[in-house]
Write an enzyme that holds these catalytic residues in place. Structure first.
Site, mmCIF file in Angstrom:
data_model
loop_
_atom_site.group_PDB
_atom_site.id
_atom_site.type_symbol
_atom_site.label_atom_id
_atom_site.label_comp_id
_atom_site.label_asym_id
_atom_site.label_seq_id
_atom_site.Cartn_x
_atom_site.Cartn_y
_atom_site.Cartn_z
ATOM 1 N N TYR A 82 0.944 -1.031 -0.229
ATOM 2 C CA TYR A 82 0.404 0.159 0.028
ATOM 3 C C TYR A 82 0.915 1.283 0.471
ATOM 4 O O TYR A 82 1.734 1.348 0.529
ATOM 5 C CB TYR A 82 -1.098 -0.077 1.073
ATOM 6 C CG TYR A 82 -1.710 1.914 1.437
ATOM 7 C CD1 TYR A 82 -2.668 1.834 0.933
ATOM 8 C CD2 TYR A 82 -0.501 1.976 2.021
ATOM 9 C CE1 TYR A 82 -3.317 2.848 1.143
ATOM 10 C CE2 TYR A 82 -1.498 3.485 2.148
ATOM 11 C CZ TYR A 82 -2.996 3.900 1.713
ATOM 12 O OH TYR A 82 -3.529 5.377 1.796
ATOM 13 N N GLU A 132 -3.879 7.323 -3.140
ATOM 14 C CA GLU A 132 -3.384 6.101 -2.972
ATOM 15 C C GLU A 132 -3.589 5.262 -3.894
ATOM 16 O O GLU A 132 -4.146 5.244 -5.339
ATOM 17 C CB GLU A 132 -3.887 5.278 -1.919
ATOM 18 C CG GLU A 132 -5.670 5.679 -2.094
ATOM 19 C CD GLU A 132 -6.267 4.714 -1.161
ATOM 20 O OE1 GLU A 132 -7.185 3.458 -1.188
ATOM 21 O OE2 GLU A 132 -5.721 5.308 0.654
#
Length: 381
Positions: free
Chosen positions: A101, A189
């Site tokens: 991530y 993101e």
């Protein structure tokens, strides 16, 4: 403004972030054609603004033509958490060995942007933050100077990213921060960044949300806004200038202020109901604005009852009440029961003015919410 995955990936790719080959499709034939052009296996991914698409059946892998057809038939037109899927992204499947991530957002507590990296990619990052906060490495960035290369390397190493790809991940993070800064993004993101068997890194997903108030400085991104609307309700909200989010419940919520609406939403949940939306009509509550809000909520087939939470501040309560009466009188028939809680300046006068043949009036927010939830449950039963 939320960008769709395909839009965000286009922005990422233009900035130099590796992304899989992909094509947007809106029919079964287009999905098959795209899959055969890209080459199997492919992923067929619903383009809607919800998380957990995979678990909900909105992402499927296809190894051949028959599976691509079946995936397209299953996903196109499906109801995915309250949204109808009209488009899918047909994307080259990535053979990966690990998922990361990487993201950037604003830490309001610190008053600074924060870069985040975790080796627990591919799952809901909010769950990771709650269950294992140490699994997310963080680095705050001084907005006056931007992200220094050493900061990107530090947060990548703090996260425990394998050394074989650490440099590439740091490069992606640096690019993401620059995009976040240049694009007036609220958050950005990639979840997951996939690590292939050949130690290459690929952005397998993309999230990019832009500050609505900064769109005048982002003409290229602003052009994408119309395509970000999921349905007619969101399109109407954009036209009316409302802050609106559609949810999956059956109790409609209208208020004049984000905090007021959030409180109402929480109380609906607290009293056993399910919120159908977040709808902030902003300052004031003139008849036209109220009518537009009611038109939106009444148009949502999921809504069985509506709670109106209005605080009379600059706009007096009696003026608000007149606006609600005028708005409701424009409808030949009130299709859903409406409960009104009115507080603030001249609230008592306003409650006396409200037409109790058209609405149910409650003095407290708690009573109003409970009554609306009861109405919604009666319809559902």
């Amino acid at each position: 403004m939320k960008l769709h995955e395909y839009q965000a990936k286009s922005v990422f790719a233009d900035a130099g972030i590796p992304t899989p080959d992909a094509t947007l499709a809106s029919s079964v034939d287009e999905v098959v054609e795209a899959a055969e052009d890209i080459g199997y296996p492919v992923a067929v991914k619903a383009q809607v603004h919800v998380g957990g698409r995979g678990k909900a059946g909105g992402i499927k892998l296809a190894e051949n033509r028959e599976e691509a057809e079946q995936a397209a038939e299953d996903i196109l037109g499906m109801d995915l958490k309250g949204y109808t899927v009209e488009r899918v992204l047909v994307e080259e499947a990535v053979n990966f060995k690990n998922e990361l991530y990487v993201g950037v957002t604003m830490d309001r507590g610190e008053g600074k942007p924060v870069a985040m990296v975790s080796t627990k990619g591919g799952v809901n990052i909010e769950e990771v933050a709650e269950e294992d906060p140490d699994a997310i490495a963080r680095e705050h960035v001084d907005p006056a100077f931007g992200m220094h290369p050493y900061q990107a390397r530090k947060v990548v190493y703090d996260a425990g990213v394998p050394k074989e790809v650490a440099s590439d991940v740091a490069s992606i993070l640096t690019t993401l921060f620059q995009l976040w800064d240049d694009s007036d993004a609220s958050d950005i993101e990639i979840n997951p960044v996939m690590i292939t068997e050949d130690d290459e890194v690929v952005a397998a997903d993309a999230v990019m949300n832009i500050d609505d108030d900064a769109l005048f400085r982002q003409p290229d991104l602003a052009e994408m806004e119309e395509e970000t609307f999921e349905d007619d309700l969101e399109r109407k909200a954009g036209e009316y200038g409302f802050d609106y989010v559609r949810l999956s419940g059956n109790t409609g919520i209208i208020g004049n202020g984000a905090g007021l609406v959030m409180t109402t939403l929480d109380l609906v949940d607290y009293y056993g109901g399910e919120p159908a939306n977040f709808l902030d009509i902003g300052g004031g509550a003139k008849a036209e604005r109220v009518a537009n809000a009611l038109d939106m909520v009444f148009s949502d087939e999921n809504v069985d009852a509506v709670v109106f939470n209005i605080f009379g501040g600059i706009t007096r309560g009696d003026e608000v009440a007149k606006g609600i009466n005028d708005a409701l009188e424009q409808f030949d028939e009130i299709p859903k029961k409406v409960v009104v809680r009115l507080a603030g300046t001249n609230a008592e006068e306003g409650r006396e003015i409200l037409n109790d043949e058209l609405v149910t009036v409650e003095e407290t927010l708690e009573d109003a919410v409970q009554r609306a939830v009861e109405y919604a449950e009666e319809v559902e039963a």
